[in-house]
Design a protein around this motif. Sequence first.
Motif, PDB file in Angstrom:
ATOM      1  N   GLY A  96       0.785  -1.219   0.000  1.00 59.74           N
ATOM      2  CA  GLY A  96       0.000   0.000   0.000  1.00 59.74           C
ATOM      3  C   GLY A  96       0.818   1.270   0.000  1.00 59.74           C
ATOM      4  N   VAL A  97       2.123   1.165   0.283  1.00 53.02           N
ATOM      5  CA  VAL A  97       2.981   2.363   0.317  1.00 53.02           C
ATOM      6  C   VAL A  97       4.141   2.240  -0.674  1.00 53.02           C
ATOM      7  N   LEU A  98       4.017   1.356  -1.643  1.00 55.51           N
ATOM      8  CA  LEU A  98       5.103   1.151  -2.607  1.00 55.51           C
ATOM      9  C   LEU A  98       5.494   2.431  -3.325  1.00 55.51           C
ATOM     10  N   ASP A  99       4.542   3.313  -3.545  1.00 54.72           N
ATOM     11  CA  ASP A  99       4.821   4.524  -4.314  1.00 54.72           C
ATOM     12  C   ASP A  99       4.764   5.786  -3.464  1.00 54.72           C
ATOM     13  N   ALA A 100       4.892   5.620  -2.154  1.00 53.56           N
ATOM     14  CA  ALA A 100       4.973   6.763  -1.246  1.00 53.56           C
ATOM     15  C   ALA A 100       6.439   7.038  -0.925  1.00 53.56           C
ATOM     16  N   LEU A 101       6.786   8.297  -0.759  1.00 55.93           N
ATOM     17  CA  LEU A 101       8.159   8.621  -0.396  1.00 55.93           C
ATOM     18  C   LEU A 101       8.525   7.964   0.935  1.00 55.93           C
ATOM     19  N   ALA A 102       9.735   7.441   1.001  1.00 56.95           N
ATOM     20  CA  ALA A 102      10.171   6.729   2.197  1.00 56.95           C
ATOM     21  C   ALA A 102      10.153   7.616   3.434  1.00 56.95           C
ATOM     22  N   THR A 103      10.317   8.907   3.239  1.00 51.45           N
ATOM     23  CA  THR A 103      10.330   9.813   4.393  1.00 51.45           C
ATOM     24  C   THR A 103       8.999   9.822   5.121  1.00 51.45           C
TER      25      THR A 103
END
Length: 241
Positions: free
Chosen positions: A124-131
Motif C-alpha cells: 500500500g505504500v510502494l509509491d509513497a516517499l520513504a520519508t
Amino acid sequence: MAAIETTNLTRRFGEVTALAGLTLAVEEGALFGLLGPNGSGKTTTIELLTGQRAPTDGSATVVGHDPVTEPMAVREAIGILPEREDPPSFLTPREYLTFVGEVREVDDIDGRIERWAERLEFDGVLDALATGLSEGERQRVMLAAAFLHDPDLVFIDEPLVNLDPIMQEQVKAVLSDYCERGNTLFLSTHYVDVAAELCTHVGIVEDGALVADCDPREMSEDELLSYFIAEVGGEPPEVRA
C-alpha cells in the motif's frame, strides 16, 4: 559444509578490542544466532564478515570467499540488513527496490518487488516517499531489499526491531522458510526469546569473545535465558514489548 568459518577473528579500534579471537563455523542451511548484550561485538562481527571492515588479526571465509581479498564475490552472494538501516528518504520503496534489483542484476524485478511487498505488507505504500513511512514500514522495505536477489546467505542485525507483534510473526515465518529451502541466515540479536524461537544454533558473545555455543532446540527459553546469564553475567537481557 560451512557457509561461514572464522579463525581467531580480531578487531581492535586503538586500545579497544571490539572482537577478540572469534573462531566459529556456521553450516549451510543453519539459522545461526549470534546472541549477546549491546556492545559485545555482534555488529563488528557482521561488518568483518561482509567486508565492511578488515580484521586486525585472524581470518574468515564466507560462502567460500575471503571478505578481505574477495569482498565483491562475498557481497554478490549475500544479503545484508544492518540494524536501523532505512531506504533513502527521497525515493519510494518501489524506486529503491528497483535500484537494488538493477545493481544485483535481478530477473523480473517488478514481479519480485510486488511479491515481497505483498508478503511483507507494504504494497500500500510502494509509491509513497520513504520519508513518510513508519519505522516498521521502512524496516520491511529493507528486509525485502536483503532478500530480493535470492542470496545464498543473509546477515541480519536485529530483524524484528520496529515491527508490531503480527508482523514479527510474519517475518519469523519468512526467515524460517528461507532456511528451510537450504539457505543460511546469520542473525545478530540481544533478545533471548528471538534466538530461542528462531535459531538452529546459537553462539553467545561477551566483550568481543565467543563464550559459549548451544543448540536452543534442546533447551526451553527459560533454560537458554539462564544459560545466557550464567555465561555473560550481570542482569538478564531486556524483554521485547
